[in-house]
Motif scaffolding. Sequence first.
Motif, mmCIF file in Angstrom:
data_model
loop_
_atom_site.group_PDB
_atom_site.id
_atom_site.type_symbol
_atom_site.label_atom_id
_atom_site.label_comp_id
_atom_site.label_asym_id
_atom_site.label_seq_id
_atom_site.Cartn_x
_atom_site.Cartn_y
_atom_site.Cartn_z
ATOM 1 N N LEU A 247 140.333 97.814 4.142
ATOM 2 C CA LEU A 247 140.271 97.122 3.191
ATOM 3 C C LEU A 247 141.320 97.045 2.131
ATOM 4 O O LEU A 247 141.725 98.309 2.001
ATOM 5 C CB LEU A 247 138.818 97.491 2.572
ATOM 6 C CG LEU A 247 138.373 96.457 0.995
ATOM 7 C CD1 LEU A 247 138.239 95.154 1.599
ATOM 8 C CD2 LEU A 247 137.157 97.207 0.438
ATOM 9 N N ASP A 248 142.096 96.227 2.037
ATOM 10 C CA ASP A 248 142.990 96.054 1.021
ATOM 11 C C ASP A 248 142.759 94.938 -0.040
ATOM 12 O O ASP A 248 142.348 93.833 0.210
ATOM 13 C CB ASP A 248 144.222 95.572 1.605
ATOM 14 C CG ASP A 248 145.479 95.646 0.657
ATOM 15 O OD1 ASP A 248 145.987 96.750 0.251
ATOM 16 O OD2 ASP A 248 145.844 94.720 0.075
ATOM 17 N N ILE A 249 142.412 95.374 -1.264
ATOM 18 C CA ILE A 249 142.308 94.389 -2.407
ATOM 19 C C ILE A 249 143.562 94.006 -3.208
ATOM 20 O O ILE A 249 144.097 94.931 -4.051
ATOM 21 C CB ILE A 249 141.143 94.950 -3.281
ATOM 22 C CG1 ILE A 249 139.789 95.221 -2.449
ATOM 23 C CG2 ILE A 249 140.888 94.044 -4.469
ATOM 24 C CD1 ILE A 249 138.725 95.781 -3.137
ATOM 25 N N GLY A 250 144.150 92.745 -3.396
ATOM 26 C CA GLY A 250 145.140 92.456 -4.053
ATOM 27 C C GLY A 250 144.784 91.875 -5.442
ATOM 28 O O GLY A 250 143.723 92.054 -5.775
ATOM 29 N N GLU A 251 145.672 91.339 -6.127
ATOM 30 C CA GLU A 251 145.364 90.881 -7.431
ATOM 31 C C GLU A 251 144.462 89.716 -7.350
ATOM 32 O O GLU A 251 143.759 89.255 -8.263
ATOM 33 C CB GLU A 251 146.657 90.664 -8.298
ATOM 34 C CG GLU A 251 147.419 89.353 -7.494
ATOM 35 C CD GLU A 251 148.583 89.150 -8.132
ATOM 36 O OE1 GLU A 251 149.567 88.327 -7.792
ATOM 37 O OE2 GLU A 251 148.710 89.788 -9.344
ATOM 38 N N ASP A 252 144.590 88.917 -6.188
ATOM 39 C CA ASP A 252 143.677 87.740 -6.036
ATOM 40 C C ASP A 252 143.097 87.507 -4.807
ATOM 41 O O ASP A 252 142.898 86.449 -4.238
ATOM 42 C CB ASP A 252 144.150 86.371 -6.486
ATOM 43 C CG ASP A 252 145.479 86.225 -5.569
ATOM 44 O OD1 ASP A 252 146.013 86.980 -4.843
ATOM 45 O OD2 ASP A 252 146.011 85.204 -5.824
#
Length: 291
Positions: A247-252
């Motif tokens: 899982l990778d969560i970026g700014e949007d």
Amino acid sequence: MATMEGNLLESDEDGLLRQLLLQSGGKSETDNVPQKPFHQVVPKPGYCLKTKTDKNEKVFINICTNETLPTPKDITDEELLKLLEAEDASGFRIPMSLGEAHAEIDKSGNGCTAYDVVISPEFYTRTENSQVLLGFFLTVVLEGIEYKYNLTLDRDWRILKNRKFVGSLPEQNVRTQSKPWIMEMGDGGIQPTKPSLISEVEDTQPERPRAPEPVYSIVQEPPKGHPEFLVAEIQLPKVKMAATLTLDIGEDRILLETRSNVYQLDIFLPYNLVQEECGAQFNRKTKVRFL
């Protein structure tokens, strides 16, 4: 490091780095020992470099790490600068894997191209602690991609603040030993046409097909206006344990992948996420992941 941008190193006269783009090593006592021609590399995201071509096409370069990549010899800033001043940096090679180009969509919905570069974690840390080494490394990366794919990249690059990578980071099969990119027939047989600062480990794995997108829903609170928080519910019936998920969560952006390529969720949100406050849970019984 995440806010670093610009042109850190400009010592390439008439393509010093371009003249040194591949260098084959000598033989060792283990040359007669049979070896597997390839080994598998799983890139771990580090940071993403944004630039463009001379045709104004957007390019992202994902700088990644993997423990199986060799670490180049240690070198001080003073020693590296002396090599560059002498226009002879052939004694310092950087083992890395230059992955194949893959088409992606940026957060604005426009097409772009991404490249994955894999280096050893130890060398990655060393570049974080030395501006000279970082500038040299990124210059070599840009030169290597230009040479390998026959394009020209803008040196006015910048490192993205809130995105570790663009696109996906599939597993790669790389050669156990590096070899020249271009071979040329001559009177003495086949000879490499070009030495290098890059001891490249060639990526030989074809791009794997995109996995099916899982069923998901996103609920915001409050329901109207700008949300205070978001809850994403992702159905993963074929997943048995959280360890197989990435899982990778970026700014949007939310990017969820499975090691076995069973699912892939890659979505952009109309809001900026506070990454430090994001969390995730996986329910083994219901096979549902909450973000």
